[in-house]
Design a protein around this motif. Structure first.
Motif, PDB file in Angstrom:
ATOM      1  N   UNK A 296       0.655  -1.109  -0.132  1.00 43.45           N
ATOM      2  CA  UNK A 296      -0.164   0.076  -0.149  1.00 43.45           C
ATOM      3  C   UNK A 296       0.925   1.253   0.021  1.00 43.45           C
ATOM      4  N   UNK A 297       1.865   1.081   0.833  1.00 45.19           N
ATOM      5  CA  UNK A 297       3.009   2.468   0.830  1.00 45.19           C
ATOM      6  C   UNK A 297       3.492   2.635  -0.565  1.00 45.19           C
ATOM      7  N   UNK A 344       4.105  11.886  -1.554  1.00 47.27           N
ATOM      8  CA  UNK A 344       3.365  11.982  -0.304  1.00 47.27           C
ATOM      9  C   UNK A 344       3.855  11.658   0.960  1.00 47.27           C
ATOM     10  N   UNK A 345       5.118  10.763   0.964  1.00 50.84           N
ATOM     11  CA  UNK A 345       5.897  10.478   2.131  1.00 50.84           C
ATOM     12  C   UNK A 345       6.454  11.508   2.985  1.00 50.84           C
ATOM     13  N   UNK A 346       6.608  12.622   2.413  1.00 46.32           N
ATOM     14  CA  UNK A 346       7.146  13.752   2.951  1.00 46.32           C
ATOM     15  C   UNK A 346       6.084  14.543   3.794  1.00 46.32           C
ATOM     16  N   UNK A 347       4.908  14.318   3.660  1.00 48.71           N
ATOM     17  CA  UNK A 347       3.742  14.910   4.416  1.00 48.71           C
ATOM     18  C   UNK A 347       3.771  14.420   5.847  1.00 48.71           C
ATOM     19  N   UNK A 351      -1.135  15.687   7.981  1.00 43.89           N
ATOM     20  CA  UNK A 351      -1.905  16.014   6.907  1.00 43.89           C
ATOM     21  C   UNK A 351      -2.303  14.658   6.003  1.00 43.89           C
ATOM     22  N   UNK A 352      -1.282  13.555   6.308  1.00 44.17           N
ATOM     23  CA  UNK A 352      -1.714  12.431   5.457  1.00 44.17           C
ATOM     24  C   UNK A 352      -0.617  11.462   6.007  1.00 44.17           C
ATOM     25  N   UNK A 353      -1.354  10.319   6.181  1.00 47.20           N
ATOM     26  CA  UNK A 353      -0.715   8.888   6.686  1.00 47.20           C
ATOM     27  C   UNK A 353      -0.378   8.158   5.725  1.00 47.20           C
ATOM     28  N   UNK A 354       0.753   7.785   5.512  1.00 47.17           N
ATOM     29  CA  UNK A 354       1.610   6.645   4.524  1.00 47.17           C
ATOM     30  C   UNK A 354       0.694   5.218   4.854  1.00 47.17           C
TER      31      UNK A 354
END
Length: 823
Positions: A296-297, A344-347, A351-354
């Motif tokens: 998923x990641x 997206x992993x930098x958030x 804000x957002x979960x990987x």
């Protein structure tokens, strides 16, 4: 809301599945797509069929929910109700209902069409009612394990004084009605209970709202409890978020141990700045169970809005990266142009979960559940070829109600290896994770799983937690926070409720004598086993000391020495009298009686050794009986001596009939008769209720007294009473004969000796009854030695003095001269 459809390869008939989504939770769209991609690539699941999505929005009111549901039910073509003019797809199942509000509104419409609905986030227990909601399947577990987990979490850390903050809706009411009684049963109390009003938005300025929130803020800031349980759905807890944010802006963060239930995803906020960073540091939250999935990641890292046609992907990308997509009319004031290569992993996780969250995992399992149910249904229809004419199944001839039996019985292992199935209430048979949230100054956070609630685990292992893995709020310096009304009662004390206060508020008096408590906050003290006694602090039991009058202790040594010394004196006296038995003073006092008396006194001294040492069966049988018989023999000898003196004086008178009684026979008869009576009493005693050794564990708290139980107290005092009767008779006769004119008249000596004897034994009874243990035995030994020594001294010391120191007085001439002087 969103729909995914199932297309037959190289064919247009489809089945559909409706998916409900809130724009703030875009990860739901992503995990939904991830699951469908996996299924479409799986050649063993739904072969020759392809799933494709259709998405729509959730609504915040009944009209919106109804309209949105009807809109999707009838192919999004504006068709009239119950009429489908096109057959682009067949809608079979709906996955949706983020809140209890949505999940309860949608089934009222869907039940009409027997459309299955898989709810992935609503905890409303009403949805378990299969009569009212027969078509609802919940991809989350029952709330009951969560309530059990809350209680066990509080008990694990010893938190008994907590605050409650709940939402002002059915969710909050259900928790108060269900959890508080369980807390009381587990001796956990509420320091306060606050109901958070539902506000329209984070900065609602209405006067009533501000007044209510200020009052709650004051309570939260002033409370002394370190643990607060927060419960409610996200939109109902906006007011609490507002309180915490304002307190942090005023540099007064409400830093406590926040325990958050699974209903509230407190880290998912509308505004990334609307997060109480310091307050939520160290939070323990119950979350839906999840499983880490590297695939998923990887799916998220490869996501690019320029190459993706995902539902609202550009809107999402623009919002999370604060950049603009002019091509799609999405603009951000402070950012540049979106390149699509952003990571997206930098958030921040705010804000957002990987990682796959609990809610995402529920959606993932929901999609797979539907896919497995469809697969089972299609496989069944293919085998039966049940289309009337035996031709192959046409997907447009399947109906939503036909899927229910397959959904109810669906059971499979997902790609994480976990078994997925529904229980009898249509709820996922799963548990909860316990997550520790750690925040950082750069407004990022990290969530670590530190425990779990597993209803399927063996008894006693349902709850587990790794306390060492928890990072507490920096306020506590990594020491365990305390949440008690009062200081805990230490071992050695017990709890007594304070008048008029809750059960968690109590005093801690020390345990009374003979009682202990060996744990913290003991409800009551308990007795030690009979062979143990409390230590000084009353927190554990120690073995009692076994006590008896031994030869090795000072008291035993002293009494033994006295007994040996007096026995030696008696032997010396006997030797002196044997050496001088032909002298007048010895002959004048009846040698046979004198010798018998000396032997009985020697036995009296020696019988004291039966009382020293550890009591055994034989010594207990002999102790009192030997003492009674030999003392009765001694007193009988004294009585015989007195009678002999009286008869001797009376026989000297001319014509007195008493002359014929004078001689050995009368004295011997008296001694035998008196001793025989005492022997008979002792024999009856031994035959009916003999003495026996026993361990007295109750007289002394710290000691076990090894003693002889007399068997029958009546017989014991009968022996003493008979001995006292003989002594009284002897004393009376000697007293009246003390002035008789006779050479070497012993009446005076016998009178005085009996006075000493009776005084000792009269004092013995109250002293004996007032002492315990070895001191009781010591009193009896002392009485034996003192009374025997009194007889020996009073009777034999004057004669011993004359024989040894004044031999000139021990002559016949002196006897005649003294007799004439008396006449």
């Amino acid at each position: 809301m969103g729909v995914f459809t199932c297309n037959q390869k190289q064919s247009s008939p489809v089945t559909g599945l409706l998916f409900c989504i809130h724009p703030n939770y875009y990860h739901q769209v992503l995990v939904f797509m991830f699951a469908m991609n996996e299924i479409n690539q799986n050649v063993h699941l739904l072969p020759n069929k392809t799933l494709s999505p259709i998405f729509g929005h959730n609504y915040e009111n009944e009209m919106g929910d109804c309209g949105g549901t009807m809109y999707l039910l009838f192919l999004k073509q504006g068709s009239p109700l119950n009429y489908i003019c096109g057959k682009a797809y067949k809608l079979m199942t709906i996955v949706g209902g983020l809140t209890s509000h949505n999940s309860k509104q949608m089934p009222h419409i869907l039940n009409t069409y027997k459309m299955p609905q898989l709810s992935y986030a609503s905890f409303d227990p009403a949805l378990s009612d299969k009569v009212q909601f027969p078509s609802v399947y919940r991809m989350i577990p029952s709330e009951s394990p969560q309530y059990v987990g809350i209680i066990q979490l509080l008990q694990h850390f010893g938190w008994t004084w907590i605050g409650l903050v709940v939402s002002d809706d059915d969710t909050g009411e259900i928790l108060l009605r269900t959890l508080i009684p369980r807390m009381h049963q587990s001796n956990i109390c509420t320091a306060f209970k606050e109901i958070i009003p539902t506000v329209k938005n984070l900065w609602d300025k209405t006067i009533e709202t501000q007044r209510l929130l200020e009052a709650i803020s004051s309570v939260l800031s002033s409370t002394k409890t370190e643990v607060i349980l927060a419960h409610g759905v996200s939109r109902s807890m906006v007011g609490l978020q507002r309180i915490l944010i304002l307190q942090e802006r005023e540099m007064k963060p409400i830093e406590r141990v926040w325990i958050v239930t699974a209903q509230w995803d407190f880290s998912s906020v509308y505004d990334r700045g609307a997060f109480a960073l310091k307050s939520f540091n160290g939070t323990l939250s119950f979350t839906l169970h999840t499983h880490d999935m590297g695939e998923y990641e990887e799916f998220l890292r490869t996501l690019n809005p320029n190459r993706s046609r995902l539902y609202l992907i550009h809107w999402f990308w623009s919002n999370v990266f604060r950049c603009s997509f002019p091509k799609y009319n999405f603009y951000q004031m402070e950012g540049g142009i979106c390149t699509g290569e952003e990571d997206l992993g930098s958030l921040s996780e705010i804000v957002f979960e990987m990682r796959m969250s609990g809610q995402s995992y529920s959606i993932y399992n929901a999609v797979y559940s539907v896919a497995h149910a469809l697969h089972a249904m299609f496989s069944s229809r293919s085998k039966q070829k049940a289309m009337g004419d035996g031709s192959a199944s046409n997907l447009l001839n399947v109906y939503p109600w036909q899927l229910h039996s397959f959904l109810k019985n669906v059971r499979f292992n997902n790609t994480a290896g976990e078994e997925i199935y529904f229980d009898k209430n249509g709820e996922l048979a799963a548990g909860y994770d316990i997550t520790n949230t750690v925040t950082f100054p750069n407004r990022s956070l990290r969530r670590v799983r530190v425990g779990k609630i597993d209803p399927q685990a063996p008894e006693g292992k349902m709850f587990s937690i790794n306390g060492s893995a928890i990072v507490w709020n920096h306020k506590y310096n990594q020491s365990l926070p305390q949440a008690t009304c009062v200081e805990s009662c230490q071992p050695g004390h017990s709890r007594i409720l304070q008048q008029g206060k809750q059960i968690c508020c109590y005093d801690c008096p020390q345990c009374s004598e003979g009682m202990i408590s060996n744990k913290t906050d003991a409800d009551h003290c308990k007795k030690c086993p009979e062979d143990q006694h409390p230590n000084k602090n009353h927190d554990h039991c120690i073995s009692k000391q076994i006590v008896y009058l031994s030869y090795g202790e000072p008291l035993g040594i002293i009494l033994t020495s006295f007994a040996l010394f007096l026995s030696l004196i008696t032997l010396v006296v006997m030797w002196i009298f044997v050496q001088n038995q032909e002298t007048p003073i010895v002959k004048a006092n009846n040698w046979n009686i004198t010798c018998t008396l000396l032997i009985s006194l020697l036995l009296c001294f020696l019988c004291s050794f039966l009382f020293i040492g550890k009591p055994g069966k034989i010594t207990c049988l002999l102790r009192q009986t030997v003492f009674g018989i030999v003392f009765s023999l001694a007193v009988s000898c004294m009585l015989a001596k007195t009678i002999t003196v009286v008869l001797a004086f009376m026989a000297t008178k001319p014509g007195n009939r008493m002359r014929k009684w004078v001689g050995k026979r009368l004295a011997v008869s008296a001694i035998i008769l008196c001793s025989f009576i005492q022997t008979g009493i002792c024999a009856v005693w031994l035959a009916t209720s003999p003495p026996f050794p026993e361990f007295d564990m109750h007289s002394q708290i710290t000691q076990i007294i090894v003693q002889c139980n007399e068997g029958s107290a009546l017989m014991f005092y009968t022996v003493l009473g008979y001995m006292g009767l003989l002594a009284t008779i002897c004393f009376t006769v000697a007293f009246f004969a003390r002035k008789l004119p006779d050479t070497f008249n012993e009446a005076k000596l016998i009178t005085f000796s009996m006075l000493v004897f009776c005084s000792v034994w009269i004092s013995f009874v109250p002293t004996y009854l007032s002492t315990k243990g070895k001191y009781m035995v010591a009193v009896e030994i002392f009485s034996i030695l003192a009374s025997s020594a009194g007889l020996l001294g009073c009777i034999f010391f004057p004669k011993f003095y004359i024989i040894v120191l004044r031999p000139e007085l021990n002559t016949r001439d002196q006897l005649i001269r003294k007799k004439n002087d008396n006449i």
